[in-house]
Design a protein around this motif. Sequence first.
Motif, PDB file in Angstrom:
ATOM      1  N   THR A  33       0.825  -1.208   0.000  1.00  0.00           N
ATOM      2  CA  THR A  33       0.000   0.000   0.000  1.00  0.00           C
ATOM      3  C   THR A  33       0.855   1.252   0.000  1.00  0.00           C
ATOM      4  OG1 THR A  33      -0.187  -0.241   2.408  1.00  0.00           O
ATOM      5  CG2 THR A  33      -2.021  -1.063   1.064  1.00  0.00           C
ATOM      6  N   SER A  40      -4.703   4.013   1.571  1.00  0.00           N
ATOM      7  CA  SER A  40      -4.149   4.368   0.260  1.00  0.00           C
ATOM      8  C   SER A  40      -5.214   4.623  -0.810  1.00  0.00           C
ATOM      9  CB  SER A  40      -3.158   3.302  -0.205  1.00  0.00           C
ATOM     10  OG  SER A  40      -3.785   2.046  -0.390  1.00  0.00           O
ATOM     11  N   GLY A  67      -6.584  -4.214  -5.068  1.00  0.00           N
ATOM     12  CA  GLY A  67      -6.800  -3.516  -3.807  1.00  0.00           C
ATOM     13  C   GLY A  67      -7.845  -4.135  -2.904  1.00  0.00           C
TER      14      GLY A  67
END
Length: 212
Positions: A11, A66, A101
């Motif tokens: 991240t 992030s 992600g």
Amino acid sequence: MKLYSFFRSGTSHRLRIALNLKGLAPDYIPVDLRVDEQAQAPFKAVNPQGLVPALTLEDGQTLIQSPAIIEWLEERYPAPALLPKDPEARAKVRALAAIVGCDVHPINNRRILQYLGKRLGADEAALNAWCATWITAGFDAIEALLAKDRDRGDFCFGHSPTIADVYLIPQVESARRFKVDMAHWPLISSVDTACSQLPAFAKAAPLEQSDA
């Protein structure tokens, strides 16, 4: 600005890439996950969640997570754009980023691997197999999506880096660390090669950081 980061954190890596692409160079403050510095009081005062990265702005506000920081960067510093203009194209780019992600990285990160090792007794081979399972599932999907996009250039979408590349490249780095054979995904590997030639990506690499 101050960037709280760990060199090997995926991240943190993705945020370093995004900052570099936007031409920003915040002060780098290493947080050593190897000695659990992120769980100690000084850093918990910065980010109560105890996770990197965190970005403290000039006015003292601190941004965490992030995905939220990268979206903030895109809104606050719109050039160069990391998302295409067309709404459907933006959705495609966000989906590529989300495969990493949302579906790969969260179940392969340090906290999960520590639990598997310390609580469930998984050895290094088992941990590598665990990571490879989810990396393979995500990369198989990304490779298929890249193959379907006949208008794609050298990157995940179009002819310049987007947030899809920002998310993908740190996961490729992680795949190599967990001994996953990247030969299975030639299109992803070609994107990695193209990105590695850009200073924004090269400077963000884990071994280029001061705490490596």
